[in-house]
Write a protein that holds these residues in place. Structure first.
Motif, PDB file in Angstrom:
ATOM      1  N   ILE A  69      -5.170   2.217  -1.764  1.00 53.06           N
ATOM      2  CA  ILE A  69      -6.312   2.318  -0.846  1.00 53.06           C
ATOM      3  C   ILE A  69      -6.791   0.926  -0.433  1.00 53.06           C
ATOM      4  CG2 ILE A  69      -8.746   2.996  -0.714  1.00 53.06           C
ATOM      5  CD1 ILE A  69      -7.958   5.447  -2.460  1.00 53.06           C
ATOM      6  N   ALA A  70      -6.859   0.007  -1.385  1.00 54.20           N
ATOM      7  CA  ALA A  70      -7.340  -1.347  -1.086  1.00 54.20           C
ATOM      8  C   ALA A  70      -6.413  -2.044  -0.085  1.00 54.20           C
ATOM      9  CB  ALA A  70      -7.452  -2.165  -2.370  1.00 54.20           C
ATOM     10  N   TYR A  71      -5.108  -1.981  -0.315  1.00 50.32           N
ATOM     11  CA  TYR A  71      -4.167  -2.653   0.592  1.00 50.32           C
ATOM     12  C   TYR A  71      -4.148  -2.004   1.970  1.00 50.32           C
ATOM     13  CZ  TYR A  71      -2.174  -5.770  -2.906  1.00 50.32           C
ATOM     14  OH  TYR A  71      -1.997  -6.767  -3.819  1.00 50.32           O
ATOM     15  N   LEU A  72      -4.096  -0.681   2.030  1.00 47.86           N
ATOM     16  CA  LEU A  72      -4.029  -0.010   3.334  1.00 47.86           C
ATOM     17  C   LEU A  72      -5.332  -0.162   4.120  1.00 47.86           C
ATOM     18  CD1 LEU A  72      -1.986   3.157   2.345  1.00 47.86           C
ATOM     19  CD2 LEU A  72      -1.200   1.119   3.565  1.00 47.86           C
TER      20      LEU A  72
ATOM     21  N   GLY B  19       0.815  -1.217   0.000  1.00 45.73           N
ATOM     22  CA  GLY B  19       0.000   0.000   0.000  1.00 45.73           C
ATOM     23  C   GLY B  19       0.845   1.260   0.000  1.00 45.73           C
ATOM     24  N   ILE B  20       1.871   1.273   0.830  1.00 47.74           N
ATOM     25  CA  ILE B  20       2.757   2.441   0.877  1.00 47.74           C
ATOM     26  C   ILE B  20       3.525   2.584  -0.439  1.00 47.74           C
ATOM     27  CG2 ILE B  20       4.791   3.388   2.027  1.00 47.74           C
ATOM     28  CD1 ILE B  20       3.699   2.077   4.630  1.00 47.74           C
ATOM     29  N   SER B  21       3.964   1.467  -1.002  1.00 51.61           N
ATOM     30  CA  SER B  21       4.710   1.506  -2.270  1.00 51.61           C
ATOM     31  C   SER B  21       3.856   2.038  -3.411  1.00 51.61           C
ATOM     32  CB  SER B  21       5.221   0.119  -2.625  1.00 51.61           C
ATOM     33  OG  SER B  21       6.123  -0.333  -1.658  1.00 51.61           O
ATOM     34  N   TYR B  22       2.621   1.575  -3.507  1.00 54.61           N
ATOM     35  CA  TYR B  22       1.747   2.060  -4.578  1.00 54.61           C
ATOM     36  C   TYR B  22       1.424   3.543  -4.394  1.00 54.61           C
ATOM     37  CZ  TYR B  22       0.983  -2.588  -6.495  1.00 54.61           C
ATOM     38  OH  TYR B  22       1.156  -3.810  -7.091  1.00 54.61           O
ATOM     39  N   ALA B  23       1.249   3.985  -3.160  1.00 58.79           N
ATOM     40  CA  ALA B  23       0.952   5.397  -2.918  1.00 58.79           C
ATOM     41  C   ALA B  23       2.141   6.283  -3.305  1.00 58.79           C
ATOM     42  CB  ALA B  23       0.590   5.615  -1.450  1.00 58.79           C
TER      43      ALA B  23
END
Length: 175
Positions: free
Chosen positions: A95-98, A63-67
């Motif tokens: 958003i989905a992962y976090l 999630g942090i990596s995609y953001a």
């Protein structure tokens, strides 16, 4: 002492040393007629541990990596269809992962559905990206793109399968 030469001399009596009573040894088998009680240690599957904790960390990192990569890609500009697709899908995946991480950490049942959804969104991105790659590939090896697509679908299915059949997920995500 006696005057008879045939009698052996009598030694003075030494103080008697106390004799310890025999210590009962451990018996490898219980005596006949006794009940044997076995204690089995139960490994708890409840709580954030094991593979569930592993996936929680992986989802947080994803999630942090995609953001962060979304903003990096946005600042660098977009020049092709793959870049446009990434700019559309990266915020959704982040958003989905976090969200899945937050709900799993709170031990909510919805965390299971969100985790499977996050895996599904990532698989959808991989499928669309592979289709774009195959369509734009004019002379390269299409087989490697298709093989990569199949591998992504298998791995995504196995990841989702963990959240479906895991006893720890069922015991932990109960709120």
């Amino acid at each position: 002492m006696s005057d008879d030469p045939n009698t052996p001399p009598v030694a003075s009596e030494a103080p008697a040393t106390p004799v310890a009573e025999p210590v009962q040894q451990w018996q490898p088998q219980p005596p006949v007629g006794t009940q044997v009680q076995y204690v089995v240690q139960h490994n708890s599957v409840e709580g954030l541990g094991g593979w569930l904790m592993f996936w929680l960390v992986i989802f947080a990192i994803a999630g942090i990596s995609y953001a962060t990569s979304f903003f990096t890609q946005l600042g660098g500009g977009v020049g092709d269809a793959s870049g446009i697709l990434y700019l559309m899908m990266a915020p959704l995946m982040a958003i989905a992962y976090l969200t899945a991480v937050v709900f799993i950490a709170m031990r909510k049942k919805l965390g299971k559905i969100l985790a499977i959804s996050a895996i599904g969104v990532t698989a959808l991105y991989a499928v669309i990206s592979a289709i774009i790659d195959i369509a734009g590939n004019t002379g390269g090896n299409i087989g490697s793109s298709v093989g990569g697509l199949v591998a992504v679908l298998i791995v995504s299915g196995l990841m989702a399968l963990y959240f479906i059949v895991s006893r720890r997920v069922k015991a932990t995500l109960i709120n």
